[in-house]
Design a protein around this motif. Sequence first.
Motif, PDB file in Angstrom:
ATOM      1  N   ARG A  78       0.850  -1.187   0.000  1.00  0.00           N
ATOM      2  CA  ARG A  78       0.000   0.000   0.000  1.00  0.00           C
ATOM      3  C   ARG A  78       0.888   1.240   0.000  1.00  0.00           C
ATOM      4  N   TYR A  79       0.278   2.402  -0.248  1.00  0.00           N
ATOM      5  CA  TYR A  79       1.043   3.646  -0.354  1.00  0.00           C
ATOM      6  C   TYR A  79       0.446   4.730   0.533  1.00  0.00           C
ATOM      7  N   ASP A  80       1.312   5.483   1.197  1.00  0.00           N
ATOM      8  CA  ASP A  80       0.887   6.629   1.994  1.00  0.00           C
ATOM      9  C   ASP A  80       0.564   7.787   1.050  1.00  0.00           C
ATOM     10  N   VAL A  81      -0.632   8.348   1.170  1.00  0.00           N
ATOM     11  CA  VAL A  81      -1.098   9.378   0.237  1.00  0.00           C
ATOM     12  C   VAL A  81      -0.255  10.648   0.351  1.00  0.00           C
ATOM     13  N   THR A  84       3.177  10.343  -1.209  1.00  0.00           N
ATOM     14  CA  THR A  84       3.060  10.215  -2.657  1.00  0.00           C
ATOM     15  C   THR A  84       2.834  11.572  -3.306  1.00  0.00           C
ATOM     16  N   GLY A 210      -2.787   3.047   4.469  1.00  0.00           N
ATOM     17  CA  GLY A 210      -2.440   3.346   3.094  1.00  0.00           C
ATOM     18  C   GLY A 210      -3.416   2.753   2.097  1.00  0.00           C
ATOM     19  N   ASP A 211      -3.238   3.146   0.837  1.00  0.00           N
ATOM     20  CA  ASP A 211      -4.084   2.678  -0.249  1.00  0.00           C
ATOM     21  C   ASP A 211      -3.288   1.768  -1.171  1.00  0.00           C
ATOM     22  N   SER A 212      -3.995   0.872  -1.841  1.00  0.00           N
ATOM     23  CA  SER A 212      -3.335  -0.050  -2.764  1.00  0.00           C
ATOM     24  C   SER A 212      -2.838   0.708  -3.989  1.00  0.00           C
ATOM     25  N   SER A 215      -5.750   1.540  -6.351  1.00  0.00           N
ATOM     26  CA  SER A 215      -6.728   2.511  -5.859  1.00  0.00           C
ATOM     27  C   SER A 215      -6.137   3.898  -5.685  1.00  0.00           C
ATOM     28  N   LEU A 216      -4.815   4.004  -5.508  1.00  0.00           N
ATOM     29  CA  LEU A 216      -4.185   5.311  -5.319  1.00  0.00           C
ATOM     30  C   LEU A 216      -3.425   5.775  -6.555  1.00  0.00           C
ATOM     31  N   LEU A 217      -2.525   4.931  -7.060  1.00  0.00           N
ATOM     32  CA  LEU A 217      -1.634   5.379  -8.124  1.00  0.00           C
ATOM     33  C   LEU A 217      -2.367   5.636  -9.437  1.00  0.00           C
ATOM     34  N   MET A 220      -4.258   8.892  -9.298  1.00  0.00           N
ATOM     35  CA  MET A 220      -3.331  10.017  -9.211  1.00  0.00           C
ATOM     36  C   MET A 220      -2.600  10.261 -10.522  1.00  0.00           C
TER      37      MET A 220
END
Length: 294
Positions: A78-81, A84, A210-212, A215-217, A220
Amino acid sequence: MQGTVDGFSYGTVTPVTAYVMACLGAALGLRCITRSLRNDKSWKPGWLALGAASIGCGIWTMHFIAMIGFQVEESRIRYDVGLTVLSLAVAIAVVGIGVLAVGYRGASTTTLVIAGTFTGLGVAAMHYIGMAAIRLNGSLRYEVRTVALSVLIAVVAATAALWAAVAIRGFLTSLAASLVMGVAVTGMHYTGMAAVSVHLHGAAGSPDVGDSAHSLLLPMLIGPVLFLALAGVVVMFDPMLVLGDGDWNRTASRRRGPGPRTEPPAWSGSAFEAPPKATDRRAYEPGAPGRRNG
């Protein structure tokens, strides 16, 4: 316990797409910076800002398209918004500083070395801030010498990009430079990724924050990609970038013809160039001071 890292989980799709986006951002950025140097009447800050944003968005888009293919078999990623988004801001800001430096101070050796080093370190910071945004059931570790090599590649690539921005004017040479820059930027990314290893935290699990990647990248990426598309439209519809200085002047001369004029030429500038003032029309009236009558 060591995790099994796969940087190419989608095969060649992600690295090739990442390379194309890096080249696109570089090509648009180089043409915008070239345009800022071609005509004193152009709004230089606007063209330089558009060029810097194009290169920065291209680098950031390249990084996170490549990261979509990054997986650890034993853990979901997952990624921290916040981090990012910060990495995108850093990419645009540091490229902007370097571009403004060479755009206003020229391509002297001192300026190129300082601006290229600063920009390259910023690009490397963008990469590792993006890596710090990763959340998984483990921790990332880096091999120091490989990281140092990736930073060196970033500095060299940034310096070469800034030099090309002010030294290369022709369309084909700018295109060739953007392809080389794409290789350098993408090479920096995958060199940095080669330094990564994952140390897992006990039993397999998934991070709870975080988001997958999907779902995030993917959402964005829409914004920077749309920005690059709009920048491409601006570049494509600017006559001086399509034709070049010499061809544009010859085309304008043929359109005017050899005879005397009583009307000012039609304005055909760009989004960053102001139309002539109404008071300038007096210069085209018969008998006006400084006007050469046929």
